[in-house]
Design a protein around this motif. Structure first.
Motif, PDB file in Angstrom:
ATOM      1  N   GLY A  88      49.813  21.695  44.193  1.00 15.12           N
ATOM      2  CA  GLY A  88      50.857  22.273  43.338  1.00 15.12           C
ATOM      3  C   GLY A  88      50.266  23.234  42.318  1.00 15.12           C
ATOM      4  O   GLY A  88      50.790  24.337  42.097  1.00 15.12           O
ATOM      5  N   PHE A  89      49.147  22.827  41.700  1.00 15.13           N
ATOM      6  CA  PHE A  89      48.446  23.704  40.750  1.00 15.13           C
ATOM      7  C   PHE A  89      47.993  24.985  41.458  1.00 15.13           C
ATOM      8  O   PHE A  89      48.139  26.089  40.943  1.00 15.13           O
ATOM      9  CB  PHE A  89      47.203  23.003  40.178  1.00 15.13           C
ATOM     10  N   ASP A  90      47.421  24.820  42.668  1.00 19.24           N
ATOM     11  CA  ASP A  90      46.869  25.974  43.384  1.00 19.24           C
ATOM     12  C   ASP A  90      47.959  26.980  43.754  1.00 19.24           C
ATOM     13  O   ASP A  90      47.738  28.190  43.687  1.00 19.24           O
ATOM     14  CB  ASP A  90      46.115  25.502  44.642  1.00 19.24           C
ATOM     15  N   VAL A  91      49.124  26.470  44.133  1.00 19.20           N
ATOM     16  CA  VAL A  91      50.237  27.362  44.488  1.00 19.20           C
ATOM     17  C   VAL A  91      50.714  28.139  43.258  1.00 19.20           C
ATOM     18  O   VAL A  91      50.903  29.360  43.312  1.00 19.20           O
ATOM     19  CB  VAL A  91      51.401  26.567  45.124  1.00 19.20           C
ATOM     20  N   VAL A  92      50.899  27.437  42.150  1.00 23.09           N
ATOM     21  CA  VAL A  92      51.370  28.106  40.929  1.00 23.09           C
ATOM     22  C   VAL A  92      50.315  29.099  40.430  1.00 23.09           C
ATOM     23  O   VAL A  92      50.647  30.203  39.993  1.00 23.09           O
ATOM     24  CB  VAL A  92      51.752  27.067  39.849  1.00 23.09           C
ATOM     25  N   ASP A  93      49.054  28.738  40.546  1.00 24.00           N
ATOM     26  CA  ASP A  93      47.969  29.678  40.199  1.00 24.00           C
ATOM     27  C   ASP A  93      48.084  30.956  41.033  1.00 24.00           C
ATOM     28  O   ASP A  93      47.936  32.068  40.515  1.00 24.00           O
ATOM     29  CB  ASP A  93      46.593  29.044  40.464  1.00 24.00           C
ATOM     30  N   ALA A  94      48.327  30.795  42.331  1.00 31.08           N
ATOM     31  CA  ALA A  94      48.399  31.947  43.234  1.00 31.08           C
ATOM     32  C   ALA A  94      49.605  32.830  42.893  1.00 31.08           C
ATOM     33  O   ALA A  94      49.512  34.060  42.915  1.00 31.08           O
ATOM     34  CB  ALA A  94      48.492  31.473  44.686  1.00 31.08           C
ATOM     35  N   PHE A  95      50.718  32.207  42.542  1.00 26.49           N
ATOM     36  CA  PHE A  95      51.922  32.958  42.171  1.00 26.49           C
ATOM     37  C   PHE A  95      51.672  33.768  40.889  1.00 26.49           C
ATOM     38  O   PHE A  95      51.987  34.960  40.819  1.00 26.49           O
ATOM     39  CB  PHE A  95      53.096  31.989  41.972  1.00 26.49           C
ATOM     40  N   VAL A  96      51.082  33.120  39.904  1.00 26.45           N
ATOM     41  CA  VAL A  96      50.816  33.774  38.617  1.00 26.45           C
ATOM     42  C   VAL A  96      49.788  34.896  38.793  1.00 26.45           C
ATOM     43  O   VAL A  96      49.932  35.987  38.232  1.00 26.45           O
ATOM     44  CB  VAL A  96      50.362  32.731  37.566  1.00 26.45           C
ATOM     45  N   LEU A  97      48.775  34.650  39.600  1.00 21.92           N
ATOM     46  CA  LEU A  97      47.746  35.655  39.863  1.00 21.92           C
ATOM     47  C   LEU A  97      48.354  36.891  40.544  1.00 21.92           C
ATOM     48  O   LEU A  97      48.095  38.028  40.155  1.00 21.92           O
ATOM     49  CB  LEU A  97      46.655  35.048  40.755  1.00 21.92           C
ATOM     50  N   LYS A  98      49.204  36.665  41.548  1.00 20.98           N
ATOM     51  CA  LYS A  98      49.836  37.772  42.273  1.00 20.98           C
ATOM     52  C   LYS A  98      50.640  38.654  41.307  1.00 20.98           C
ATOM     53  O   LYS A  98      50.668  39.875  41.442  1.00 20.98           O
ATOM     54  CB  LYS A  98      50.752  37.226  43.367  1.00 20.98           C
ATOM     55  N   HIS A  99      51.286  38.007  40.331  1.00 19.81           N
ATOM     56  CA  HIS A  99      52.130  38.751  39.388  1.00 19.81           C
ATOM     57  C   HIS A  99      51.407  39.084  38.082  1.00 19.81           C
ATOM     58  O   HIS A  99      52.031  39.381  37.071  1.00 19.81           O
ATOM     59  CB  HIS A  99      53.426  37.977  39.141  1.00 19.81           C
TER      60      HIS A  99
END
Length: 196
Positions: A24-35
């Motif tokens: 869950g942390f990794d997914v949210v990290d990836a979303f925030v990084l992309k944006h």
């Protein structure tokens, strides 16, 4: 402007980084990084605010440890005045194979301590969840060790592919709604071939 709370479940601490339980942390990290967002320390969670296509995403990684995730979710829903149906909780799921994701509007905690706490604190299991299949290839009695273990080298390409897809799911959840997003994502079986 519509506002969404995106919750990645996991445990804080380097020993938990990139474990199955922390997807869950990794997914949210990836979303925030992309944006191109950044996390900062907030109350009960690390927080990042993303603006995209006229929508605001308040992304949180609770710092309460998994079993007390509900406290952070409730606090940020209330603070940001976000309806529970505009929240999306991303969580690891032992009952789903590694090649599946499942988006649901509601559903039981299925024995997951983080979901159980959120359900108890919110007083309902009717809140959107994105379940990230982690498989269950562990010997009897070794569930905790498996969940807290890191991905095998051969699993990593598939995990990366699914994380990318989860980022799209978060966007679609806000852009086209949960029903249409569920129709597309729940039927996909991911495989390494398509991961290139």
């Amino acid at each position: 402007m519509s506002k969404y709370l995106i919750v990645g479940l996991g445990n804080t601490g380097s020993q938990y980084t990139h474990t199955r339980h922390n997807i869950g942390f990794d997914v949210v990290d990836a979303f925030v990084l992309k944006h191109k967002g950044l996390f900062k320390m907030g109350r009960l969670a690390e927080v990042s605010e993303i603006k995209w296509k006229g929508k605001t995403f308040v992304c949180i990684k609770p710092t309460t440890f998994m079993n007390l995730s509900g406290k952070a979710v409730k606090y940020w829903l209330d603070k940001e005045n976000i309806d529970v149906e505009n929240s999306l909780t991303i969580v690891d799921d032992l009952a789903l194979p590694l090649n599946k994701l499942r988006l649901r509007k509601s559903g039981s905690d299925a024995g997951h301590n983080g979901l159980r706490d959120i359900q108890n604190v919110l007083g309902t299991d009717v809140y959107p969840k994105l379940r990230f299949g982690i498989g269950n290839s562990f010997p009897k009695g070794m569930q905790v060790e498996f969940v807290l273990s890191r991905w095998l080298q051969e699993e990593v390409p598939l995990v990366r592919l699914k994380i990318e897809k989860c980022v799209e799911v978060i966007e679609n959840f806000a852009a086209i709604g949960i029903d249409r997003t569920m129709n597309t994502i729940n039927s996909i079986t991911f495989n390494i071939e398509s991961a290139g």
